[in-house]
Design a protein around this motif. Structure first.
Motif, PDB file in Angstrom:
ATOM      1  N   VAL A 186      60.395  54.795  57.410  1.00 27.90           N
ATOM      2  CA  VAL A 186      59.400  53.757  57.112  1.00 27.90           C
ATOM      3  C   VAL A 186      59.520  53.291  55.656  1.00 27.90           C
ATOM      4  CG1 VAL A 186      56.948  53.247  57.034  1.00 27.90           C
ATOM      5  CG2 VAL A 186      57.858  54.617  58.889  1.00 27.90           C
ATOM      6  N   SER A 187      59.815  54.227  54.757  1.00 31.18           N
ATOM      7  CA  SER A 187      60.037  53.822  53.366  1.00 31.18           C
ATOM      8  C   SER A 187      61.220  52.871  53.263  1.00 31.18           C
ATOM      9  CB  SER A 187      60.263  55.057  52.496  1.00 31.18           C
ATOM     10  OG  SER A 187      59.132  55.897  52.514  1.00 31.18           O
ATOM     11  N   GLY A 188      62.281  53.157  54.021  1.00 34.46           N
ATOM     12  CA  GLY A 188      63.425  52.256  54.034  1.00 34.46           C
ATOM     13  C   GLY A 188      63.085  50.895  54.603  1.00 34.46           C
ATOM     14  N   LEU A 189      62.230  50.861  55.625  1.00 33.00           N
ATOM     15  CA  LEU A 189      61.822  49.583  56.205  1.00 33.00           C
ATOM     16  C   LEU A 189      61.005  48.763  55.211  1.00 33.00           C
ATOM     17  CD1 LEU A 189      60.861  50.679  59.832  1.00 33.00           C
ATOM     18  CD2 LEU A 189      62.793  49.258  59.155  1.00 33.00           C
ATOM     19  N   ARG A 190      60.131  49.420  54.473  1.00 31.85           N
ATOM     20  CA  ARG A 190      59.330  48.677  53.485  1.00 31.85           C
ATOM     21  C   ARG A 190      60.216  48.141  52.363  1.00 31.85           C
ATOM     22  NH1 ARG A 190      53.681  51.859  52.603  1.00 31.85           N
ATOM     23  NH2 ARG A 190      53.156  49.862  51.652  1.00 31.85           N
ATOM     24  N   ALA A 223      68.380  43.172  54.415  1.00 32.06           N
ATOM     25  CA  ALA A 223      67.517  44.166  55.052  1.00 32.06           C
ATOM     26  C   ALA A 223      68.297  45.339  55.615  1.00 32.06           C
ATOM     27  CB  ALA A 223      66.716  43.507  56.176  1.00 32.06           C
ATOM     28  N   PHE A 224      69.583  45.155  55.858  1.00 32.41           N
ATOM     29  CA  PHE A 224      70.377  46.201  56.503  1.00 32.41           C
ATOM     30  C   PHE A 224      70.544  47.439  55.624  1.00 32.41           C
ATOM     31  CE2 PHE A 224      74.585  48.145  56.896  1.00 32.41           C
ATOM     32  CZ  PHE A 224      74.564  48.575  58.203  1.00 32.41           C
ATOM     33  N   PHE A 225      70.925  47.246  54.384  1.00 32.07           N
ATOM     34  CA  PHE A 225      71.362  48.380  53.567  1.00 32.07           C
ATOM     35  C   PHE A 225      70.238  49.354  53.197  1.00 32.07           C
ATOM     36  CE2 PHE A 225      74.784  45.280  52.887  1.00 32.07           C
ATOM     37  CZ  PHE A 225      75.858  46.085  53.236  1.00 32.07           C
ATOM     38  N   PRO A 226      69.027  48.925  52.870  1.00 33.25           N
ATOM     39  CA  PRO A 226      67.988  49.943  52.596  1.00 33.25           C
ATOM     40  C   PRO A 226      67.683  50.826  53.792  1.00 33.25           C
ATOM     41  CG  PRO A 226      67.341  47.811  51.698  1.00 33.25           C
ATOM     42  CD  PRO A 226      68.554  47.574  52.535  1.00 33.25           C
ATOM     43  N   PHE A 228      64.727  40.235  58.868  1.00 27.85           N
ATOM     44  CA  PHE A 228      64.314  41.635  58.725  1.00 27.85           C
ATOM     45  C   PHE A 228      64.462  42.389  60.046  1.00 27.85           C
ATOM     46  CE2 PHE A 228      60.730  44.612  59.270  1.00 27.85           C
ATOM     47  CZ  PHE A 228      61.138  45.591  58.366  1.00 27.85           C
ATOM     48  N   ALA A 229      64.096  41.748  61.140  1.00 24.58           N
ATOM     49  CA  ALA A 229      64.205  42.411  62.445  1.00 24.58           C
ATOM     50  C   ALA A 229      65.671  42.708  62.780  1.00 24.58           C
ATOM     51  CB  ALA A 229      63.571  41.536  63.529  1.00 24.58           C
TER      52      ALA A 229
END
Length: 315
Positions: A243-247, A196-199, A134-135
């Motif tokens: 932040v929505s994309g990160l979640r 995790a990249f695409f969102p 994720f990081a």
């Protein structure tokens, strides 16, 4: 007897009201008289006084859903209901145990794995893989999304290719990653990073394209350029979307973890799923599913707390 005083508009005298007249601080003007409950006034003034007296208490009264314990209690209703239905259908024999073990059997399987030292080990390894992937994927998504969202040239150059790669299913990457990186941690973490990249890339690039141009012009009028303009104007403007994309990326990371550990792994919750399915241990299989749900919810809640802090800091 006349007593000179500062209360009221004139001297206070002894009359039939006695001490009340001396202690009443209200002025005698008509406008101020409406604030006295027993004073004559226009029709409806009494009810207005009552509402005005109740308004501070109502202002301090918080809605029930704004309280954390109320939301936590409401959120626990559905899981507890599902747990009760699960217990009922298994104890009454409605569903045979070999298809759906009772919750107590799943708990026994968890205790057994914990005593063997495998439960904490599998959970820690899976969590570590998710956080690393994720990081890496989130950082790259933020970087490339900012580049595509801020530069029309970069958007024309990169967006079509990234859009095509985004359509590739996660399982399609596994044989290629195994050939390139062999069966090891690198291939698993790379697969999670892809998920995790695409969102993050999609939400950041789209949000930066729609930043109010007047806001950017104001920033430039104050002498902000390049990095300072991005960090002080554009990034706070897109922070909620980011932040929505990160979640969403974190949820994708847990999904890709299972795909990575199902193929080539000897430890982790994905391996526990595959091994339990091969051995017919449905209790352990259900335990792995429950653990994935709990871990996903915990990490999402932590990211939600970070979101509140970031919004207070930047917005």
């Amino acid at each position: 007897m006349t007593i000179p005083g500062s209360l009221g508009t004139g001297p206070v005298t002894d009359d039939e009201d006695g001490p009340r007249a001396r202690l009443d601080p209200l002025p005698s003007s008509p406008a101020a008289g409406t604030s006295r409950p027993d004073a004559p006034g226009p029709v409806g003034a009494g009810s207005g006084v009552a509402l005005a007296g109740a308004s501070p208490a109502r202002a301090h009264r918080r809605p029930a859903l704004s309280r954390a314990w109320v939301r936590a209690a409401l959120g626990a209703v559905l899981p507890l209901t599902l747990l009760g239905v699960w217990h009922a259908v298994t104890t009454t024999g409605l569903v045979p145990a070999y298809q759906l073990p009772a919750p107590a059997s799943v708990w026994t399987a968890a205790v057994d794995l914990a005593e063997r030292g495998q439960l904490a080990q599998y959970t820690a390894i899976s969590t570590q893989r998710v956080l690393l992937g994720f990081a890496i994927g989130g950082s790259l998504g933020l970087l490339v999304g900012a580049l595509v969202g801020l530069s029309r040239v970069a958007s024309a150059l990169l967006a079509p290719t990234i859009g095509a790669v985004r359509a590739v299913p996660s399982l399609a990457w596994i044989p290629l990653l195994i050939l390139w990186m062999k069966i090891g941690e690198e291939s698993k973490i790379t697969l999670i990073a892809i998920g995790a990249f695409f969102p993050v890339y999609t939400t950041v690039a789209a949000a930066l394209r729609h930043v109010d141009p007047h806001l950017v012009e104001v920033g430039r009028a104050y002498g902000l350029r390049a990095v300072s303009l991005f960090s002080r104007v554009q990034l706070p403007a897109v922070l909620p979307s980011m932040v929505s994309g990160l979640r969403l990326a974190l949820a994708q990371s847990w999904l890709f973890l299972v795909a990575a550990e199902l193929i080539a792994s000897s430890m982790g919750l994905g391996f526990l799923l595959m091994d339990s399915g091969n051995n017919g241990r449905i209790d352990r299989l259900l335990l792995a599913i429950v653990l994935l749900a709990v871990l996903g919810k915990i990490t999402d809640s932590l990211l939600g707390l970070a979101e509140k802090h970031l919004l207070r800091r930047w917005s």
